[in-house]
Design a protein around this motif. Structure first.
Motif, mmCIF file in Angstrom:
data_model
loop_
_atom_site.group_PDB
_atom_site.id
_atom_site.type_symbol
_atom_site.label_atom_id
_atom_site.label_comp_id
_atom_site.label_asym_id
_atom_site.label_seq_id
_atom_site.Cartn_x
_atom_site.Cartn_y
_atom_site.Cartn_z
ATOM 1 N N MET A 1 16.309 13.851 -56.967
ATOM 2 C CA MET A 1 17.421 14.576 -56.404
ATOM 3 C C MET A 1 18.226 15.199 -57.545
ATOM 4 N N ILE A 2 18.645 16.442 -57.336
ATOM 5 C CA ILE A 2 19.453 17.164 -58.308
ATOM 6 C C ILE A 2 20.876 17.217 -57.760
ATOM 7 N N THR A 3 21.828 16.690 -58.521
ATOM 8 C CA THR A 3 23.219 16.679 -58.091
ATOM 9 C C THR A 3 24.060 17.486 -59.063
ATOM 10 N N THR A 4 24.885 18.358 -58.519
ATOM 11 C CA THR A 4 25.874 19.063 -59.328
ATOM 12 C C THR A 4 27.245 18.728 -58.762
ATOM 13 N N ASP A 5 28.221 18.632 -59.648
ATOM 14 C CA ASP A 5 29.577 18.256 -59.272
ATOM 15 C C ASP A 5 30.522 19.154 -60.055
ATOM 16 N N LEU A 6 31.166 20.081 -59.361
ATOM 17 C CA LEU A 6 32.036 21.063 -60.007
ATOM 18 C C LEU A 6 33.435 21.000 -59.424
ATOM 19 N N SER A 7 34.437 21.206 -60.270
ATOM 20 C CA SER A 7 35.823 21.267 -59.822
ATOM 21 C C SER A 7 36.499 22.467 -60.454
ATOM 22 N N THR A 8 37.448 23.034 -59.706
ATOM 23 C CA THR A 8 38.247 24.136 -60.219
ATOM 24 C C THR A 8 39.590 24.125 -59.512
ATOM 25 N N THR A 9 40.542 24.830 -60.079
ATOM 26 C CA THR A 9 41.849 24.980 -59.452
ATOM 27 C C THR A 9 41.956 26.402 -58.929
ATOM 28 N N VAL A 10 42.419 26.524 -57.692
ATOM 29 C CA VAL A 10 42.540 27.822 -57.042
ATOM 30 C C VAL A 10 44.015 28.056 -56.708
ATOM 31 N N ALA A 11 44.506 29.244 -56.983
ATOM 32 C CA ALA A 11 45.904 29.594 -56.724
ATOM 33 C C ALA A 11 46.096 29.970 -55.260
ATOM 34 N N ALA A 12 45.925 28.981 -54.400
ATOM 35 C CA ALA A 12 46.108 29.157 -52.957
ATOM 36 C C ALA A 12 46.442 27.793 -52.375
ATOM 37 N N THR A 13 47.044 27.783 -51.210
ATOM 38 C CA THR A 13 47.307 26.499 -50.548
ATOM 39 C C THR A 13 45.990 25.952 -50.008
ATOM 40 N N PRO A 14 45.924 24.644 -49.755
ATOM 41 C CA PRO A 14 44.700 24.104 -49.140
ATOM 42 C C PRO A 14 44.367 24.795 -47.819
ATOM 43 N N GLU A 15 45.375 25.141 -47.045
ATOM 44 C CA GLU A 15 45.142 25.802 -45.760
ATOM 45 C C GLU A 15 44.512 27.180 -45.947
ATOM 46 N N GLU A 16 45.032 27.947 -46.912
ATOM 47 C CA GLU A 16 44.486 29.282 -47.179
ATOM 48 C C GLU A 16 43.056 29.197 -47.707
ATOM 49 N N LEU A 17 42.835 28.293 -48.645
ATOM 50 C CA LEU A 17 41.506 28.149 -49.232
ATOM 51 C C LEU A 17 40.507 27.651 -48.197
ATOM 52 N N PHE A 18 40.913 26.674 -47.388
ATOM 53 C CA PHE A 18 40.028 26.146 -46.364
ATOM 54 C C PHE A 18 39.642 27.230 -45.363
ATOM 55 N N ALA A 19 40.609 28.046 -44.952
ATOM 56 C CA ALA A 19 40.318 29.127 -43.997
ATOM 57 C C ALA A 19 39.258 30.071 -44.560
ATOM 58 N N TYR A 20 39.349 30.363 -45.844
ATOM 59 C CA TYR A 20 38.373 31.252 -46.477
ATOM 60 C C TYR A 20 37.002 30.588 -46.599
ATOM 61 N N LEU A 21 36.971 29.347 -47.118
ATOM 62 C CA LEU A 21 35.691 28.662 -47.333
ATOM 63 C C LEU A 21 34.996 28.296 -46.025
ATOM 64 N N SER A 22 35.755 27.909 -45.010
ATOM 65 C CA SER A 22 35.133 27.456 -43.765
ATOM 66 C C SER A 22 34.547 28.597 -42.948
ATOM 67 N N ASP A 23 34.878 29.828 -43.281
ATOM 68 C CA ASP A 23 34.214 30.980 -42.675
ATOM 69 C C ASP A 23 33.027 31.317 -43.570
ATOM 70 N N MET A 24 31.891 30.719 -43.263
ATOM 71 C CA MET A 24 30.716 30.860 -44.119
ATOM 72 C C MET A 24 30.181 32.289 -44.174
ATOM 73 N N ASN A 25 30.728 33.191 -43.343
ATOM 74 C CA ASN A 25 30.372 34.603 -43.495
ATOM 75 C C ASN A 25 30.832 35.116 -44.858
ATOM 76 N N ASN A 26 31.799 34.426 -45.473
ATOM 77 C CA ASN A 26 32.282 34.792 -46.806
ATOM 78 C C ASN A 26 31.413 34.224 -47.925
ATOM 79 N N MET A 27 30.445 33.389 -47.602
ATOM 80 C CA MET A 27 29.699 32.656 -48.624
ATOM 81 C C MET A 27 29.034 33.569 -49.655
ATOM 82 N N SER A 28 28.576 34.721 -49.257
ATOM 83 C CA SER A 28 27.908 35.586 -50.234
ATOM 84 C C SER A 28 28.887 36.111 -51.287
ATOM 85 N N ALA A 29 30.190 36.072 -51.007
ATOM 86 C CA ALA A 29 31.185 36.515 -51.987
ATOM 87 C C ALA A 29 31.464 35.440 -53.038
#
Length: 133
Positions: A1-29
């Motif tokens: 099994m190959i595991t990657t573990d990445l962290s970053t800080t994003v200048a957005a609230t958790p609600e804003e970031l979650f709304a963007y990430l949970s719409d997987m239509n944005n995944m290609s961006a």
């Protein structure tokens, strides 16, 4: 099994970031190697939602169904995909930071199947480079 573990800080609230990430239509961006994704079943931000994704890794391109399996709004999302040659599960965790912004952590667990599993040691560095780019 190959595991990657990445962290970053994003200048957005958790609600804003979650709304963007949970719409997987944005995944290609934002998803490294993802050339397209589209909702094919369910509600885009709830467990059971399924997206068809086209992905190109350094050693393999594939089309698969990426299913949300756990969703806790603004804090956690888990999704998985299984094809003939691989299966993987991604976990996204979001944490509000006291100074503002959100810490995003993405853990990806990739299991190569069939003949690809024989070359796992060769593919691991390429996967790490692709995902951390």
């Amino acid at each position: 099994m190959i595991t990657t573990d990445l962290s970053t800080t994003v200048a957005a609230t958790p609600e804003e970031l979650f709304a963007y990430l949970s719409d997987m239509n944005n995944m290609s961006a934002w998803g490294e190697g993802v050339s397209s994704s589209e909702l094919i079943r369910g509600d885009g931000a709830k467990p059971g939602a399924v997206y068809r994704c086209q992905v190109g890794l350094p050693f393999l391109g594939f089309s698969g169904e990426y299913e949300l399996i756990q969703v806790e709004p603004s804090s956690l999302m888990r999704a998985r995909c299984t094809t003939d040659s691989l299966e993987f599960e991604d976990t996204y965790t979001l944490e509000a930071l006291p100074e503002g912004g959100t810490r995003l952590r993405i853990v990806d667990r990739l299991q190569l199947l069939g003949l690809l599993s024989v070359g796992e040691m060769l593919f691991t560095p390429a996967v790490h480079l692709q995902i951390s780019a």
